[in-house]
Write a protein that holds these residues in place. Sequence first.
Motif, PDB file in Angstrom:
ATOM      1  N   TRP A 137       0.859  -1.183   0.000  1.00 24.92           N
ATOM      2  CA  TRP A 137       0.000   0.000   0.000  1.00 24.92           C
ATOM      3  C   TRP A 137       0.893   1.229   0.000  1.00 24.92           C
ATOM      4  O   TRP A 137       2.073   1.159   0.349  1.00 24.92           O
ATOM      5  CB  TRP A 137      -0.946   0.007   1.206  1.00 24.92           C
ATOM      6  CG  TRP A 137      -0.283  -0.231   2.534  1.00 24.92           C
ATOM      7  CD1 TRP A 137       0.025  -1.421   3.102  1.00 24.92           C
ATOM      8  CD2 TRP A 137       0.186   0.774   3.445  1.00 24.92           C
ATOM      9  NE1 TRP A 137       0.651  -1.248   4.309  1.00 24.92           N
ATOM     10  CE2 TRP A 137       0.747   0.091   4.547  1.00 24.92           C
ATOM     11  CE3 TRP A 137       0.168   2.160   3.447  1.00 24.92           C
ATOM     12  CZ2 TRP A 137       1.311   0.766   5.629  1.00 24.92           C
ATOM     13  CZ3 TRP A 137       0.714   2.839   4.529  1.00 24.92           C
ATOM     14  CH2 TRP A 137       1.280   2.131   5.604  1.00 24.92           C
ATOM     15  N   PRO A 181      -4.265   0.885  -1.530  1.00 25.94           N
ATOM     16  CA  PRO A 181      -3.620  -0.330  -2.030  1.00 25.94           C
ATOM     17  C   PRO A 181      -2.732  -0.016  -3.239  1.00 25.94           C
ATOM     18  O   PRO A 181      -3.163   0.672  -4.168  1.00 25.94           O
ATOM     19  CB  PRO A 181      -4.798  -1.226  -2.424  1.00 25.94           C
ATOM     20  CG  PRO A 181      -5.948  -0.733  -1.601  1.00 25.94           C
ATOM     21  CD  PRO A 181      -5.739   0.740  -1.458  1.00 25.94           C
ATOM     22  N   ARG A 182      -1.508  -0.515  -3.221  1.00 26.37           N
ATOM     23  CA  ARG A 182      -0.581  -0.199  -4.314  1.00 26.37           C
ATOM     24  C   ARG A 182      -1.109  -0.681  -5.660  1.00 26.37           C
ATOM     25  O   ARG A 182      -0.922  -0.020  -6.684  1.00 26.37           O
ATOM     26  CB  ARG A 182       0.794  -0.804  -4.019  1.00 26.37           C
ATOM     27  CG  ARG A 182       1.886  -0.339  -4.979  1.00 26.37           C
ATOM     28  CD  ARG A 182       3.253  -0.866  -4.568  1.00 26.37           C
ATOM     29  NE  ARG A 182       3.708  -0.278  -3.319  1.00 26.37           N
ATOM     30  CZ  ARG A 182       4.345   0.895  -3.219  1.00 26.37           C
ATOM     31  NH1 ARG A 182       4.559   1.615  -4.313  1.00 26.37           N
ATOM     32  NH2 ARG A 182       4.742   1.335  -2.051  1.00 26.37           N
TER      33      ARG A 182
END
Length: 320
Positions: free
Chosen positions: A41, A69-70
Amino acid sequence: MYSLSTGDPTPSPRIAKTEIFAVDVQTGNRRVVFSDVGLDWVLLPAYPAGGERQTIVTAGNRIFARGLPRNSYRGGWPTYPAALYELKIDGSNQGRKIFDIEGTLETGSNFRNLFVDPTGDRVGYLTYENGTPYMYLRETNRGALLRRVDLSRITLDCLVTNIGFLRNGQRIYFTLNTGDDDATSQASYDRVGSYVMKTDGSPPQRTARTSNLVAPLSGSRNLYAGQLPSSFLYVADPATKARRSYATSATGVLDFFRLSADARMVAFIEEQRAYRPVATIALVIRWIDLMSGREQSLPPISTKPVVLPWMNLIGWLPAD
């Protein structure tokens, strides 16, 4: 402490990393206490041209921050899906998710004005849901909702420009000011001022008709920012009529004030803008000792409107 986000220096940029720095006010030395590099993230600091104001806060030797969230992050400044995390500052660069932030993919989250009580046990924040402003209070252990307050009857068309807990943590203070003058009613103008409210959701009470309050101090003393374009601060006591002014060496606009837990130091960001030959911004963190009047600062960070790098002032961390 402050955060610094870096990445593509273009409009709608992609943030590559956000680091949180702690600065020793005695020496000026700084160190990284957290980085989101390698996490699944990303930290999501306050959008520099919007009204989010604050999305990373600290109190009681704890840090809380908004994250995304990445695998959902494609660039720019999205707000959904997002969550609030508690960050570890022991060098592990780990964080604990506390709760998901309200919102939808269509509307985003409208999350803004994050604030925290003096012990770090409760956080508060504002959202706009279908145009209505709400204040949320949550505990920081599991994120349980403590209170959800509809503020529309008090704010009308005004904006909440500053909000936080009083130093004893028992009440909340906030300031209201007008936004777009052309869209503001006379009734909204009449709501401008400083307010306090209990945490039980009872109606706020106005304490002053001025909106330049930075934070209440001890007794009846308050810290204020000089009206724009003046670059000074002052402490006033309505009970005794005493006043002390603090001149600064700043030449730009002062904003994002952060008072230390003992109310002795106040930090803030000075924003210096230039428009020729191209639009540029210099961001300078300054802090003043309210007892001695001494001012210190960090070197400026150069950027441009709505691009990276960008800096958020977080607050004060107790010395090791």
